[in-house]
Motif scaffolding. Structure first.
Motif, PDB file in Angstrom:
ATOM      1  N   LEU A 125      13.733  12.868   0.753  1.00 36.69           N
ATOM      2  CA  LEU A 125      15.104  12.462   0.449  1.00 36.69           C
ATOM      3  C   LEU A 125      15.118  11.484  -0.713  1.00 36.69           C
ATOM      4  CD1 LEU A 125      17.231  11.508   3.578  1.00 36.69           C
ATOM      5  CD2 LEU A 125      17.826  13.106   1.762  1.00 36.69           C
ATOM      6  N   ASN A 126      14.219  10.496  -0.621  1.00 39.44           N
ATOM      7  CA  ASN A 126      14.152   9.464  -1.656  1.00 39.44           C
ATOM      8  C   ASN A 126      13.755  10.066  -3.004  1.00 39.44           C
ATOM      9  OD1 ASN A 126      13.983   6.698  -2.696  1.00 39.44           O
ATOM     10  ND2 ASN A 126      11.757   7.017  -2.656  1.00 39.44           N
ATOM     11  N   ASP A 127      12.944  11.099  -2.974  1.00 40.89           N
ATOM     12  CA  ASP A 127      12.472  11.717  -4.219  1.00 40.89           C
ATOM     13  C   ASP A 127      13.478  12.675  -4.831  1.00 40.89           C
ATOM     14  OD1 ASP A 127      10.176  10.307  -4.097  1.00 40.89           O
ATOM     15  OD2 ASP A 127       8.912  11.936  -3.339  1.00 40.89           O
ATOM     16  N   SER A 128      14.418  13.168  -4.022  1.00 38.76           N
ATOM     17  CA  SER A 128      15.376  14.131  -4.579  1.00 38.76           C
ATOM     18  C   SER A 128      16.358  13.348  -5.444  1.00 38.76           C
ATOM     19  CB  SER A 128      16.125  14.852  -3.467  1.00 38.76           C
ATOM     20  OG  SER A 128      17.323  14.182  -3.177  1.00 38.76           O
ATOM     21  N   LEU A 160       8.269   2.469   6.838  1.00 37.64           N
ATOM     22  CA  LEU A 160       9.437   1.585   6.670  1.00 37.64           C
ATOM     23  C   LEU A 160       9.967   1.569   5.221  1.00 37.64           C
ATOM     24  CD1 LEU A 160      11.364  -0.474   8.158  1.00 37.64           C
ATOM     25  CD2 LEU A 160       9.906  -2.261   7.199  1.00 37.64           C
ATOM     26  N   PRO A 161       9.099   1.454   4.191  1.00 39.46           N
ATOM     27  CA  PRO A 161       9.630   1.476   2.825  1.00 39.46           C
ATOM     28  C   PRO A 161      10.401   2.771   2.531  1.00 39.46           C
ATOM     29  CG  PRO A 161       7.375   0.668   2.798  1.00 39.46           C
ATOM     30  CD  PRO A 161       7.647   1.162   4.196  1.00 39.46           C
ATOM     31  N   SER A 162       9.888   3.908   3.023  1.00 36.24           N
ATOM     32  CA  SER A 162      10.593   5.174   2.788  1.00 36.24           C
ATOM     33  C   SER A 162      11.952   5.173   3.480  1.00 36.24           C
ATOM     34  CB  SER A 162       9.779   6.354   3.313  1.00 36.24           C
ATOM     35  OG  SER A 162       8.496   6.347   2.787  1.00 36.24           O
ATOM     36  N   LEU A 163      11.972   4.699   4.715  1.00 34.58           N
ATOM     37  CA  LEU A 163      13.235   4.637   5.451  1.00 34.58           C
ATOM     38  C   LEU A 163      14.241   3.787   4.682  1.00 34.58           C
ATOM     39  CD1 LEU A 163      15.312   4.516   7.793  1.00 34.58           C
ATOM     40  CD2 LEU A 163      13.824   2.928   8.964  1.00 34.58           C
ATOM     41  N   LEU A 164      13.827   2.605   4.248  1.00 35.73           N
ATOM     42  CA  LEU A 164      14.763   1.713   3.567  1.00 35.73           C
ATOM     43  C   LEU A 164      15.226   2.301   2.238  1.00 35.73           C
ATOM     44  CD1 LEU A 164      13.207  -1.758   4.411  1.00 35.73           C
ATOM     45  CD2 LEU A 164      15.256  -0.669   5.377  1.00 35.73           C
ATOM     46  N   GLN A 165      14.311   2.994   1.547  1.00 38.46           N
ATOM     47  CA  GLN A 165      14.703   3.540   0.254  1.00 38.46           C
ATOM     48  C   GLN A 165      15.557   4.788   0.383  1.00 38.46           C
ATOM     49  OE1 GLN A 165      10.808   3.150  -1.350  1.00 38.46           O
ATOM     50  NE2 GLN A 165      11.491   1.692  -2.882  1.00 38.46           N
ATOM     51  N   ALA A 166      15.501   5.434   1.550  1.00 38.81           N
ATOM     52  CA  ALA A 166      16.249   6.686   1.710  1.00 38.81           C
ATOM     53  C   ALA A 166      17.499   6.536   2.567  1.00 38.81           C
ATOM     54  CB  ALA A 166      15.339   7.748   2.329  1.00 38.81           C
ATOM     55  N   TYR A 172      -0.541   5.042   0.279  1.00 38.35           N
ATOM     56  CA  TYR A 172      -0.281   5.728   1.543  1.00 38.35           C
ATOM     57  C   TYR A 172       0.412   7.062   1.279  1.00 38.35           C
ATOM     58  CZ  TYR A 172       2.457   6.793   5.766  1.00 38.35           C
ATOM     59  OH  TYR A 172       3.064   7.419   6.818  1.00 38.35           O
ATOM     60  N   LEU A 173       1.425   7.033   0.403  1.00 34.61           N
ATOM     61  CA  LEU A 173       2.175   8.256   0.127  1.00 34.61           C
ATOM     62  C   LEU A 173       1.284   9.307  -0.529  1.00 34.61           C
ATOM     63  CD1 LEU A 173       5.579   6.845  -1.191  1.00 34.61           C
ATOM     64  CD2 LEU A 173       4.997   7.609   1.108  1.00 34.61           C
ATOM     65  N   ASN A 174       0.430   8.855  -1.467  1.00 30.71           N
ATOM     66  CA  ASN A 174      -0.438   9.815  -2.149  1.00 30.71           C
ATOM     67  C   ASN A 174      -1.448  10.434  -1.205  1.00 30.71           C
ATOM     68  OD1 ASN A 174       0.851   9.392  -4.514  1.00 30.71           O
ATOM     69  ND2 ASN A 174      -0.548   7.790  -5.218  1.00 30.71           N
ATOM     70  N   GLN A 188       0.803  -1.232   0.000  1.00 33.70           N
ATOM     71  CA  GLN A 188       0.000   0.000   0.000  1.00 33.70           C
ATOM     72  C   GLN A 188       0.832   1.277   0.000  1.00 33.70           C
ATOM     73  OE1 GLN A 188      -2.609  -0.385   3.356  1.00 33.70           O
ATOM     74  NE2 GLN A 188      -3.837  -2.007   2.404  1.00 33.70           N
ATOM     75  N   HIS A 189       2.150   1.155  -0.134  1.00 32.02           N
ATOM     76  CA  HIS A 189       2.918   2.373   0.140  1.00 32.02           C
ATOM     77  C   HIS A 189       2.658   3.485  -0.868  1.00 32.02           C
ATOM     78  CE1 HIS A 189       6.698   1.628  -2.268  1.00 32.02           C
ATOM     79  NE2 HIS A 189       6.798   2.921  -2.159  1.00 32.02           N
ATOM     80  N   ALA A 190       2.396   3.134  -2.109  1.00 30.86           N
ATOM     81  CA  ALA A 190       2.084   4.181  -3.098  1.00 30.86           C
ATOM     82  C   ALA A 190       0.801   4.928  -2.710  1.00 30.86           C
ATOM     83  CB  ALA A 190       1.949   3.576  -4.480  1.00 30.86           C
TER      84      ALA A 190
HETATM   85  C1  LIG Z   1      11.520   6.037  -3.759  1.00 25.06           C
HETATM   86  O1  LIG Z   1      11.952   6.351  -5.046  1.00 25.06           O
HETATM   87  C2  LIG Z   1      11.704   5.340  -6.014  1.00 25.06           C
HETATM   88  C3  LIG Z   1      12.366   5.759  -7.306  1.00 25.06           C
HETATM   89  O2  LIG Z   1      12.058   7.079  -7.638  1.00 25.06           O
HETATM   90  C4  LIG Z   1      10.197   5.152  -6.125  1.00 25.06           C
HETATM   91  O3  LIG Z   1       9.906   4.118  -7.052  1.00 25.06           O
HETATM   92  C5  LIG Z   1       9.642   4.769  -4.757  1.00 25.06           C
HETATM   93  O4  LIG Z   1       8.231   4.663  -4.801  1.00 25.06           O
HETATM   94  C6  LIG Z   1      10.028   5.809  -3.744  1.00 25.06           C
HETATM   95  N1  LIG Z   1       9.649   5.320  -2.428  1.00 25.06           N
HETATM   96  C7  LIG Z   1       9.076   6.070  -1.520  1.00 25.06           C
HETATM   97  C8  LIG Z   1       8.722   5.386  -0.276  1.00 25.06           C
HETATM   98  O5  LIG Z   1       8.847   7.246  -1.701  1.00 25.06           O
END
Ligand SMILES: *[C@@H]1O[C@H](CO)[C@@H](O)[C@H](O)[C@H]1NC(C)=O
Ligand SMILES: C[S@@+](CC[C@H](N)C(=O)[O-])C[C@H]1O[C@@H](n2cnc3c(N)ncnc32)[C@H](O)[C@@H]1O
Length: 271
Positions: A158-161, A193-199, A72-74, A68-70
């Motif tokens: 951070l992950n998006d930059s 957690l997904p954001s933490l791991l990705q960043a 959740y983020l939206n 669900q993280h997409a």
């Molecule tokens: C992190 O960035 C990647 C690549 O841009 C993206 O696919 C992913 O959804 C992002 N994750 C989060 C948790 O924002």
């Protein structure tokens, strides 16, 4: 008459004995409490009983958060103060052009300053949501910055930059939320957690005095990896830290003083 006198004597004797016994019991209790509370309350308050990790519960939550993280983020708008803090962090990091170390949940920032002294060639950014804690920090050296922000949002930004390069992240003594039912509040069970791991960069170091927390964290990250979120991270630990002569954080210093063992889990990417 004599009988009454004897009886009164005996009553008063019993009373004195009783009072004395009560007093002794009280001092005993006080002494026990004092022992327990002894060094900074640490042994009684901070030693959370270890237990088996409920692997099924951890898996279920991580699976849900990853799926669900997409959505959740939206659905979750980023707090304005975190967006502003991130802007400041990004400008600072760009002006220095050095790899970034993030000190997540830095509290008063002691660890941020220690890390910046240990790594003069890195930019160290400490992030905490508590203004009260941050306001107790000392002045930061040139390569360090302390910021008030929400970590979940901060990691997303951070992950998006696309130009900020995080080398590693420290998560030192996060709030344990020790009850079973509070798994969702611990970072390993939280939707961020997904954001933490990705960043987090190439390496994530987590420290806690509660070993179970780290076992649970390790399992959550392994499951996330199986589901495609940072499958490159390999875990080491949790192991006990033996050398604490130079504690990184105030919490670590308290534990060290009280003789409470602390543990570390490292997730490292096999670059
Ligand atoms: C992190 O960035 C990647 C690549 O841009 C993206 O696919 C992913 O959804 C992002 N994750 C989060 C948790 O924002
Ligand atoms: C137990 S304290 C540890 C502080 C410091 N790392 C230490 O070891 O002394 C946990 C810290 O995490 C911060 N924190 C918890 N959740 C947070 C979040 N979602 N965003 C930002 N900070 C958070 C709290 O404000 C608190 O300062």
């Amino acid at each position: 008459m004599l009988y009454i006198l004897l009886m009164m004597l005996s009553i008063s004797r019993t009373a004195t004995l009783g009072a004395r016994r009560l007093l002794r019991a009280k001092t005993g209790a006080l002494r026990a409490a004092a022992l327990h509370a002894a060094p900074d309350d640490a042994s009684s308050i901070y030693a959370i009983p270890e237990r088996d990790v409920d692997e099924a519960a951890v898996h279920q939550l991580v699976e849900r958060h990853v799926a669900q993280h997409a959505t959740y983020l939206n659905k979750r708008p980023i707090a304005a103060h975190t967006r502003a803090a991130f802007q400041t962090a990004a400008e600072f990091a760009r002006s220095r052009a050095a790899p970034l170390i993030i000190d997540a949940g830095c509290g008063t920032g002691r660890s941020t300053l220690k890390l910046s002294a240990r790594h003069p060639d890195r930019t160290v950014i400490g992030v905490d949501r508590s203004e009260a804690r941050l306001s107790k920090s000392n002045d930061a050296p040139d390569n360090a910055l302390l910021l008030r922000a929400e970590l979940g949002d901060f990691w997303r930004l951070l992950n998006d930059s696309n130009d900020l390069r995080v080398e590693e992240t420290y998560l030192l003594y996060p709030n344990p939320y020790p009850k079973d039912k509070h798994l969702k509040m611990r970072f390993q069970g939280h939707a961020s957690l997904p954001s933490l791991l990705q960043a987090c960069g190439h390496k994530l170091t987590v420290r806690a005095s509660w070993r179970t927390y780290l076992e649970e964290f390790r399992l959550a990250c392994r499951r996330a990896g199986e589901l495609g979120i940072r499958p490159d991270l390999v875990s080491k630990g949790p192991y006990e830290l033996s050398d604490l002569h130079d504690p990184l954080t105030l919490f670590e210093r308290k534990y060290a003083k009280a003789g409470v063992p602390v543990y570390e889990l490292v997730l490292d990417s096999d670059r």
